[in-house]
Design an enzyme around this catalytic site. Structure first.
Site, PDB file in Angstrom:
ATOM      1  N   ARG A 138      -5.758  -7.282  -0.023  1.00 37.06           N
ATOM      2  CA  ARG A 138      -5.897  -7.934  -1.022  1.00 37.06           C
ATOM      3  C   ARG A 138      -5.454  -7.334  -2.464  1.00 37.06           C
ATOM      4  O   ARG A 138      -5.750  -7.345  -3.920  1.00 37.06           O
ATOM      5  CB  ARG A 138      -7.666  -7.775  -1.600  1.00 37.06           C
ATOM      6  CG  ARG A 138      -8.414  -8.710  -0.746  1.00 37.06           C
ATOM      7  CD  ARG A 138      -9.257  -9.618  -1.207  1.00 37.06           C
ATOM      8  NE  ARG A 138     -10.885  -8.861  -1.428  1.00 37.06           N
ATOM      9  CZ  ARG A 138     -11.457  -9.158  -1.585  1.00 37.06           C
ATOM     10  NH1 ARG A 138     -11.899 -10.271  -1.719  1.00 37.06           N
ATOM     11  NH2 ARG A 138     -12.590  -7.938  -2.008  1.00 37.06           N
ATOM     12  N   ASN A 144       1.693  -0.522  -5.033  1.00 36.83           N
ATOM     13  CA  ASN A 144       1.227   0.219  -3.890  1.00 36.83           C
ATOM     14  C   ASN A 144       2.166   0.264  -2.476  1.00 36.83           C
ATOM     15  O   ASN A 144       1.721   0.893  -1.163  1.00 36.83           O
ATOM     16  CB  ASN A 144      -0.068  -0.798  -3.425  1.00 36.83           C
ATOM     17  CG  ASN A 144      -1.179  -0.522  -4.180  1.00 36.83           C
ATOM     18  OD1 ASN A 144      -1.380   0.383  -5.039  1.00 36.83           O
ATOM     19  ND2 ASN A 144      -1.996  -1.381  -4.681  1.00 36.83           N
TER      20      ASN A 144
END
Length: 312
Positions: A138, A144
């Site tokens: 998500r 990331n």
């Protein structure tokens, strides 16, 4: 003992770690570089900015930690060594220390098509692994996806990860990254694996372009503007084969049901016959760049099985 200067961030006390120094800060957490005393290795420790003030917060943290722990055995997911709570009740995760992120890479030098394709195959495989375990990430985005001397791509920060069957949408908008979020994340629709597929395709586009698809600046626009963006076409990129852009468009379809699964996306990317000599793309705007396809609500040059569909 030296006093903390006014306004400075007090370093947390994490059992087993020493020599903490700030590595990165965000709205959700602060990451420190530290040394793990028992084995003498450098690690990253992510400490949430909030305290665990309620049983609900504690349950969420434990759920996320377990989800991240399940995933960390995959070669393209960041290794998680330990979790816990500091003496002043801030939850923390101790992870492998990486050299940098693809957010930094794309600002410094956007990736070429082959490198972006290969990155996509690795992270799609990690997502396929997590989705098979019932875990959603998500928050897939360039920041990331990390790299180190030993591994060119690891997916980090399952901080928003939830067991798919829990369908807990309450944490979504707290730390949502709008530039990589699909339209359903702005409504009350429960998240699904298709959210991660959209975000990965938006990420792959961004690392070649230097900024997210349809994004005109570094600043977040208003919610109304973001929703309007979903009706805009996703243009091609100079030097990037149409076949790769077509796969990314398919993964960024506005309708989650039209997107491939992570397994299908991995296969589509791996099957692309790209020229290894393709050059990186400049992140500068490209006036008059060709636009093949159209808004992601329309027909796609590829179907979910990867077979060509008739072009208009």
């Amino acid at each position: 003992m030296t006093e903390t200067p006014p306004g400075a961030l007090r370093l947390p006390i994490v059992p087993g770690l020493t020599d903490l120094e700030v590595f990165a800060r965000g709205g959700y957490a602060t990451v420190y570089r530290a040394t793990q005393i028992s084995v003498g290795r450098e690690v990253a420790v992510k400490v949430e900015n909030r305290t665990l003030a309620s049983e609900r917060d504690q349950a969420r943290f434990l759920r996320e930690a377990r989800a991240a722990g399940k995933m960390s055995s995959h070669p393209h997911v960041v290794d998680l060594f330990d979790v816990g709570v500091t003496v002043d009740q801030h939850p923390y995760l101790i992870m492998e220390l990486c050299d940098g992120s693809y957010a930094e890479r794309m600002r410094r030098c956007p990736l070429g098509a082959v490198e972006a394709r290969d990155l996509g195959v690795k992270i799609a495989d990690a997502l396929a692994h997590s989705h098979a375990a019932g875990v959603l990430h998500r928050d897939v985005k360039p920041a990331n996806i990390l790299y180190s001397h030993f591994n060119p791509a690891v997916l980090a920060d399952f901080g928003l990860a939830v067991l798919a069957e829990v369908r807990d949408a309450s944490v979504t908008l707290e730390v949502l990254t709008p530039a990589y979020a699909p339209p359903e994340m702005f409504s009350h629709s429960p998240p699904s694996p298709a959210v991660d597929v959209y975000a990965l395709c938006a990420t792959l586009y961004a690392v070649m372009h230097g900024r997210p698809p349809r994004w005109q600046s570094e600043r977040n626009p208003s919610l109304v503007t973001v929703l309007e963006m979903f009706q805009q076409p996703i243009p091609g990129l100079p030097g990037v084969p149409d076949e790769l852009i077509d796969v990314l468009r398919l993964g960024m379809a506005n309708d989650p049901g039209e997107r491939p699964s992570a397994v299908e996306l991995r296969g589509l990317l791996a099957a692309l016959p790209l020229d290894p000599g393709a050059a990186p793309v400049s992140g500068a705007p490209y006036p008059g760049a060709p636009v093949s396809g159209g808004p992601t609500t329309g027909r796609h040059p590829l179907t979910r099985t990867g077979q060509p569909s008739p072009r208009p």
